[in-house]
Design an enzyme around this catalytic site. Structure first.
Site, PDB file in Angstrom:
ATOM      1  N   ALA A  12       0.931  -1.292  -0.092  1.00  0.00           N
ATOM      2  CA  ALA A  12       0.044   0.017   0.025  1.00  0.00           C
ATOM      3  C   ALA A  12       0.956   1.429  -0.055  1.00  0.00           C
ATOM      4  O   ALA A  12       2.211   1.171   0.188  1.00  0.00           O
ATOM      5  CB  ALA A  12      -0.948  -0.175   1.269  1.00  0.00           C
ATOM      6  N   LYS A 183       5.154   7.052  19.257  1.00  0.00           N
ATOM      7  CA  LYS A 183       4.325   7.355  18.050  1.00  0.00           C
ATOM      8  C   LYS A 183       2.843   7.716  18.382  1.00  0.00           C
ATOM      9  O   LYS A 183       2.053   8.588  18.043  1.00  0.00           O
ATOM     10  CB  LYS A 183       4.369   6.396  17.030  1.00  0.00           C
ATOM     11  CG  LYS A 183       3.545   6.351  15.734  1.00  0.00           C
ATOM     12  CD  LYS A 183       3.852   7.738  15.003  1.00  0.00           C
ATOM     13  CE  LYS A 183       3.259   8.052  13.622  1.00  0.00           C
ATOM     14  NZ  LYS A 183       1.825   7.821  13.657  1.00  0.00           N
ATOM     15  N   GLU A 190      -0.533  15.686  18.223  1.00  0.00           N
ATOM     16  CA  GLU A 190      -0.913  15.922  16.789  1.00  0.00           C
ATOM     17  C   GLU A 190      -2.521  16.499  16.757  1.00  0.00           C
ATOM     18  O   GLU A 190      -3.088  17.332  16.212  1.00  0.00           O
ATOM     19  CB  GLU A 190      -0.643  15.114  15.691  1.00  0.00           C
ATOM     20  CG  GLU A 190      -1.231  15.358  14.392  1.00  0.00           C
ATOM     21  CD  GLU A 190      -1.061  14.004  13.384  1.00  0.00           C
ATOM     22  OE1 GLU A 190      -1.890  13.867  12.679  1.00  0.00           O
ATOM     23  OE2 GLU A 190       0.143  13.516  13.414  1.00  0.00           O
ATOM     24  N   ARG A 287     -13.582  16.061  17.999  1.00  0.00           N
ATOM     25  CA  ARG A 287     -13.737  15.443  16.861  1.00  0.00           C
ATOM     26  C   ARG A 287     -14.796  14.562  16.995  1.00  0.00           C
ATOM     27  O   ARG A 287     -15.988  14.437  16.289  1.00  0.00           O
ATOM     28  CB  ARG A 287     -12.600  14.531  16.556  1.00  0.00           C
ATOM     29  CG  ARG A 287     -11.448  15.134  16.143  1.00  0.00           C
ATOM     30  CD  ARG A 287     -10.287  14.359  15.505  1.00  0.00           C
ATOM     31  NE  ARG A 287      -9.020  15.022  15.330  1.00  0.00           N
ATOM     32  CZ  ARG A 287      -8.062  14.471  14.402  1.00  0.00           C
ATOM     33  NH1 ARG A 287      -8.205  13.316  13.594  1.00  0.00           N
ATOM     34  NH2 ARG A 287      -7.220  15.275  14.292  1.00  0.00           N
TER      35      ARG A 287
END
Length: 468
Positions: A12, A183, A190, A287
């Site tokens: 991918a 991460k 983020e 969100r």
């Protein structure tokens, strides 16, 4: 026949681009994908590249030098387990599997333990930077056996992004799941950055009625100062992009923000560790509430609230929002790095927080000028409990907190939702409070559940019969 130094499983876009990145650094790369068509497509689209296709797992594994270095870029979860299971029959002890997917760190801990027991090495590796980063140079966060990392470090160092000082954005993070954990927290930060920016946008639109061109100009100016970052940079471009009908594209995008779950993982881990990750968690909730579009539209016709009034002097308000955004960003990172400290202690990772900030300086989504300030803070005091206590960040808080308070007060008075700006103020004031009203909560807990309490004037643990 010569063998390749590394192979990539999963063609991918991320796997394909990482394979091309590795190839561009002088390596010949074995590639494999579960479906033959994908592998053939990569070869057809990249003629002349030193990519060697294989169509069976056995041939792919046998094409590699030993100890074998295999980078997995497959769907996280069951897909990763299936890929590992397909490789194992053909591996030798000491071979190295590198999982570069967006994997939950507890899965990485489990896989590291299981594969280690079978004599294999497993490196869970966070990769940030998206499609472009994968191709041109991402920020890389490897965790696992240190000796195995040393065997793949030359390749990872060559493909990583390079910061302005020439340092590659890769470093050994720690044992088992440390790389994927870092991460995960990166992704949580983020989320916080993006929501803070969205709230700044909302304030400038609602309070000053800035046009898209004015917004772009404002963000351009911000990007030339202490807010300089990838996200501010792309946001200025977003404001002026038009669609085929001449409409500003951002104005016709549906206001429902999707997510892939990594922000949620960060918040869940914070709860497990007892860490007050309030700003980042509010960004996740923002969100979620954005996705309730139909309910919000219906509620807007029923629930009353103030209409936004002009925010006053244009230049003054823009500067207040800029300061609020920068201090909010600092609070977000302070929370994220505090969580890294708690996780490091819980999982015995011995994380190097300054080095982590350094590898975020290029290649990744949260890359920003001020990350060097975090590295400097940890260089000066590696044991600092919270970044807000570092001299530079304390000074910014002293200078900018009034702007943050003014912006939040304006937003509340004018019905503009600013959950992360509000969380920044609440966290800052809670963290600096020598006394909080938690004494009352402890009394309530003891009243209804005999949960006991401690006192400030006596040693020991106490219980009171409150109805006497």
């Amino acid at each position: 026949m010569s063998k390749q130094q590394i192979g990539v499983v999963g063609m991918a876009v991320m796997g394909r681009n990482l394979a091309l990145n590795i190839e561009s650094r002088g390596y010949t790369v074995s590639i494999f994908n579960r479906s033959r068509e994908k592998t053939e497509e990569v070869i057809a689209e990249n003629p002349g590249k030193k990519l060697v296709p294989y169509y069976t797992v056995k041939e792919f594994v046998e094409s590699l030098e030993t100890p074998r270095r295999i980078l997995l870029m497959v769907k996280a979860g069951a897909g990763t387990d299936a890929a590992i299971d397909s490789l194992k029959p053909y591996l030798d002890k000491g071979d190295i599997i590198i999982d570069g997917g967006n994997t939950f760190f507890q899965d990485t801990i489990r896989r590291n333990r299981e594969l280690s027991a079978e004599g294999f090495n497993f490196i869970g590796t966070g990769v940030s930077g998206g499609e472009e980063g994968a191709l041109k140079g991402p920020s890389i966060m490897p965790g696992g056996q240190k000796e195995a990392y040393e065997l793949v470090a030359p390749i990872l160092t060559k493909i990583a992004a390079v910061a302005e000082d020439g340092e590659p954005c890769v470093t050994y993070i720690g044992a088992d799941g440390a790389g994927h954990y870092v991460k995960m927290v990166h992704n949580g930060i983020e989320y916080g950055d993006m929501q803070l920016i969205a709230e700044a946008y909302s304030l400038l639109k609602g309070g000053l009625n800035l046009t898209n061109e004015e917004l772009a100009q404002t963000f351009t100016e911000w990007n030339n100062g202490e807010l300089s970052s990838y996200l501010i940079d792309i946001t200025k471009d977003i404001f002026t992009k038009k669609d085929e009908d001449g409409n500003y594209l951002v104005d016709v995008i549906l206001d429902e923000a999707a997510n892939k779950g990594t922000g949620k993982w960060t918040s869940q881990s914070a709860l497990d560790l007892g860490e007050p990750l309030s700003l980042i968690t509010e960004s996740v909730f923002a969100r979620y509430i954005s996705s309730l579009k139909d309910q919000r539209v219906a509620a807007s016709k029923v629930l009353s609230g103030p209409q936004a009034q002009p925010a006053g002097d244009k230049a003054e308000f823009i500067e207040k929002v800029r300061r609020a955004l920068y201090l909010g960003k600092i609070v977000s990172y302070a929370q994220g790095f505090s969580q890294l400290r708690a996780a490091s202690e819980e999982y015995n990772w011995d994380l190097n927080y300054g080095e982590i900030a350094k590898i975020f300086r290029a290649g990744c989504i949260i890359r920003a000028q001020f990350l060097q300030k975090i590295t400097d803070a940890y260089a000066e005091n590696p044991q600092i409990a919270n970044l807000l206590l570092a001299p530079y960040f304390k000074q910014i808080a002293d200078d900018y907190q009034q702007a943050l308070r003014d912006v939040v007060a304006y937003a509340v008075q004018n019905g503009i939702p600013v959950p992360t700006f509000s969380a920044a103020v609440a966290y800052y004031d809670s963290y600096r409070a020598a006394v909080l009203p938690a004494n009352l909560i402890q009394a309530q807990r003891d009243y209804f559940g005999a949960h006991t309490y401690k006192r400030i004037d006596k040693e020991g643990v106490f219980h009171t019969e409150w109805l006497d």
